[in-house]
Write a protein that holds these residues in place. Sequence first.
Motif, PDB file in Angstrom:
ATOM      1  N   GLY A  12      -2.573 -23.741 -29.710  1.00 38.69           N
ATOM      2  CA  GLY A  12      -1.818 -24.805 -29.641  1.00 38.69           C
ATOM      3  C   GLY A  12      -0.372 -24.796 -28.994  1.00 38.69           C
ATOM      4  O   GLY A  12       0.060 -25.738 -28.396  1.00 38.69           O
ATOM      5  N   LEU A  13       0.025 -23.669 -28.857  1.00 37.34           N
ATOM      6  CA  LEU A  13       1.214 -23.287 -28.032  1.00 37.34           C
ATOM      7  C   LEU A  13       0.994 -23.535 -26.749  1.00 37.34           C
ATOM      8  O   LEU A  13       1.672 -24.142 -25.654  1.00 37.34           O
ATOM      9  CB  LEU A  13       1.850 -21.957 -28.308  1.00 37.34           C
ATOM     10  CG  LEU A  13       3.053 -21.731 -27.441  1.00 37.34           C
ATOM     11  CD1 LEU A  13       4.010 -22.375 -28.095  1.00 37.34           C
ATOM     12  CD2 LEU A  13       3.479 -20.207 -27.682  1.00 37.34           C
ATOM     13  N   ILE A  14      -0.288 -23.215 -26.143  1.00 43.19           N
ATOM     14  CA  ILE A  14      -0.622 -23.316 -24.665  1.00 43.19           C
ATOM     15  C   ILE A  14      -0.682 -24.921 -24.531  1.00 43.19           C
ATOM     16  O   ILE A  14      -0.193 -25.448 -23.454  1.00 43.19           O
ATOM     17  CB  ILE A  14      -1.749 -22.307 -24.557  1.00 43.19           C
ATOM     18  CG1 ILE A  14      -1.430 -21.028 -24.473  1.00 43.19           C
ATOM     19  CG2 ILE A  14      -2.451 -22.844 -23.178  1.00 43.19           C
ATOM     20  CD1 ILE A  14      -2.625 -20.207 -24.429  1.00 43.19           C
ATOM     21  N   GLY A  15      -1.329 -25.391 -25.365  1.00 45.30           N
ATOM     22  CA  GLY A  15      -1.537 -27.042 -25.358  1.00 45.30           C
ATOM     23  C   GLY A  15      -0.269 -27.897 -24.976  1.00 45.30           C
ATOM     24  O   GLY A  15      -0.173 -28.699 -24.440  1.00 45.30           O
ATOM     25  N   LEU A  16       0.744 -27.296 -26.076  1.00 43.03           N
ATOM     26  CA  LEU A  16       1.970 -27.965 -25.910  1.00 43.03           C
ATOM     27  C   LEU A  16       2.778 -27.759 -24.422  1.00 43.03           C
ATOM     28  O   LEU A  16       3.287 -28.735 -23.941  1.00 43.03           O
ATOM     29  CB  LEU A  16       2.730 -27.581 -27.094  1.00 43.03           C
ATOM     30  CG  LEU A  16       2.577 -28.051 -28.520  1.00 43.03           C
ATOM     31  CD1 LEU A  16       3.547 -27.369 -29.442  1.00 43.03           C
ATOM     32  CD2 LEU A  16       2.859 -29.754 -28.422  1.00 43.03           C
ATOM     33  N   LEU A  17       2.652 -26.398 -24.003  1.00 41.52           N
ATOM     34  CA  LEU A  17       3.219 -26.159 -22.805  1.00 41.52           C
ATOM     35  C   LEU A  17       2.542 -26.922 -21.730  1.00 41.52           C
ATOM     36  O   LEU A  17       3.037 -27.332 -20.606  1.00 41.52           O
ATOM     37  CB  LEU A  17       3.007 -24.721 -22.623  1.00 41.52           C
ATOM     38  CG  LEU A  17       4.007 -23.673 -23.510  1.00 41.52           C
ATOM     39  CD1 LEU A  17       3.799 -22.254 -23.073  1.00 41.52           C
ATOM     40  CD2 LEU A  17       5.390 -23.840 -23.066  1.00 41.52           C
ATOM     41  N   ALA A  19       1.130 -29.793 -21.905  1.00 40.62           N
ATOM     42  CA  ALA A  19       1.472 -31.104 -21.981  1.00 40.62           C
ATOM     43  C   ALA A  19       3.015 -31.171 -21.330  1.00 40.62           C
ATOM     44  O   ALA A  19       3.351 -32.207 -20.722  1.00 40.62           O
ATOM     45  CB  ALA A  19       1.486 -31.772 -23.483  1.00 40.62           C
ATOM     46  N   LEU A  20       3.669 -30.392 -21.771  1.00 40.62           N
ATOM     47  CA  LEU A  20       5.371 -30.304 -21.414  1.00 40.62           C
ATOM     48  C   LEU A  20       5.236 -30.141 -19.809  1.00 40.62           C
ATOM     49  O   LEU A  20       6.130 -31.081 -18.985  1.00 40.62           O
ATOM     50  CB  LEU A  20       6.022 -29.279 -21.881  1.00 40.62           C
ATOM     51  CG  LEU A  20       7.609 -29.225 -21.395  1.00 40.62           C
ATOM     52  CD1 LEU A  20       8.284 -30.447 -21.860  1.00 40.62           C
ATOM     53  CD2 LEU A  20       8.139 -27.776 -21.909  1.00 40.62           C
ATOM     54  N   VAL A  21       4.486 -29.541 -18.928  1.00 38.57           N
ATOM     55  CA  VAL A  21       4.291 -29.385 -17.369  1.00 38.57           C
ATOM     56  C   VAL A  21       3.887 -30.697 -17.018  1.00 38.57           C
ATOM     57  O   VAL A  21       4.567 -31.248 -15.888  1.00 38.57           O
ATOM     58  CB  VAL A  21       3.405 -28.344 -17.118  1.00 38.57           C
ATOM     59  CG1 VAL A  21       3.153 -28.368 -15.700  1.00 38.57           C
ATOM     60  CG2 VAL A  21       4.154 -26.978 -17.550  1.00 38.57           C
ATOM     61  N   VAL A  23       4.125 -33.674 -18.386  1.00 41.26           N
ATOM     62  CA  VAL A  23       5.274 -34.696 -18.606  1.00 41.26           C
ATOM     63  C   VAL A  23       6.484 -34.398 -17.474  1.00 41.26           C
ATOM     64  O   VAL A  23       7.130 -35.474 -16.890  1.00 41.26           O
ATOM     65  CB  VAL A  23       6.057 -34.715 -19.935  1.00 41.26           C
ATOM     66  CG1 VAL A  23       7.047 -35.406 -19.985  1.00 41.26           C
ATOM     67  CG2 VAL A  23       4.845 -35.300 -20.906  1.00 41.26           C
ATOM     68  N   ALA A  24       6.802 -33.229 -17.324  1.00 40.16           N
ATOM     69  CA  ALA A  24       7.770 -33.025 -16.248  1.00 40.16           C
ATOM     70  C   ALA A  24       7.429 -33.269 -14.946  1.00 40.16           C
ATOM     71  O   ALA A  24       8.233 -33.811 -14.026  1.00 40.16           O
ATOM     72  CB  ALA A  24       7.988 -31.297 -16.250  1.00 40.16           C
ATOM     73  N   VAL A  25       6.158 -33.125 -14.538  1.00 39.53           N
ATOM     74  CA  VAL A  25       5.868 -33.389 -13.282  1.00 39.53           C
ATOM     75  C   VAL A  25       5.720 -34.894 -12.856  1.00 39.53           C
ATOM     76  O   VAL A  25       6.074 -35.420 -11.910  1.00 39.53           O
ATOM     77  CB  VAL A  25       4.382 -33.083 -12.914  1.00 39.53           C
ATOM     78  CG1 VAL A  25       3.754 -33.546 -11.569  1.00 39.53           C
ATOM     79  CG2 VAL A  25       4.270 -31.456 -12.735  1.00 39.53           C
ATOM     80  N   LEU A  26       5.363 -35.719 -13.976  1.00 39.33           N
ATOM     81  CA  LEU A  26       5.214 -37.211 -13.948  1.00 39.33           C
ATOM     82  C   LEU A  26       6.976 -37.596 -13.829  1.00 39.33           C
ATOM     83  O   LEU A  26       7.157 -38.493 -13.092  1.00 39.33           O
ATOM     84  CB  LEU A  26       4.727 -37.713 -14.977  1.00 39.33           C
ATOM     85  CG  LEU A  26       3.119 -37.527 -14.941  1.00 39.33           C
ATOM     86  CD1 LEU A  26       2.306 -38.190 -16.354  1.00 39.33           C
ATOM     87  CD2 LEU A  26       2.482 -38.138 -13.811  1.00 39.33           C
ATOM     88  N   ALA A  27       7.724 -37.176 -14.569  1.00 33.24           N
ATOM     89  CA  ALA A  27       9.168 -37.583 -14.620  1.00 33.24           C
ATOM     90  C   ALA A  27       9.690 -37.375 -13.261  1.00 33.24           C
ATOM     91  O   ALA A  27      10.479 -37.977 -12.873  1.00 33.24           O
ATOM     92  CB  ALA A  27       9.774 -36.711 -15.740  1.00 33.24           C
TER      93      ALA A  27
END
Length: 101
Positions: A12-17, A19-21, A23-27
């Motif tokens: 779950g932690l790896i999945g959240l990280l 997803a965060l990466v 979102v950061a690339v898209l932003a």
Amino acid sequence: MRSLHRQRGWLGLIGLLLALVIVAVLAQKVLKTYGLLPGAEPGARSASERGLRGPGVAIPAPYDGTGVTPTPAAMERARGLEGAVQQQAQDLSKRIDEGTK
């Protein structure tokens, strides 16, 4: 079965990280497209640079903030507001003077 249950937290932690990466690339791409970050992408050219001219494409004129003049109605409202603020300051000053006597 027990070891798989213990691994769930890490997955779950790896999945959240991940997803965060994403979102950061898209932003970052969006901010570069809007010109808020340096290094605009080659695909982020204006319509005139891409050769898109015609009735369906509106190309805005460049903004020149040096020649902006307020309308007469706005100036009159500002003068009226200034007079009202000055009058209130005088009234407050009189009340303070009367209160100290």
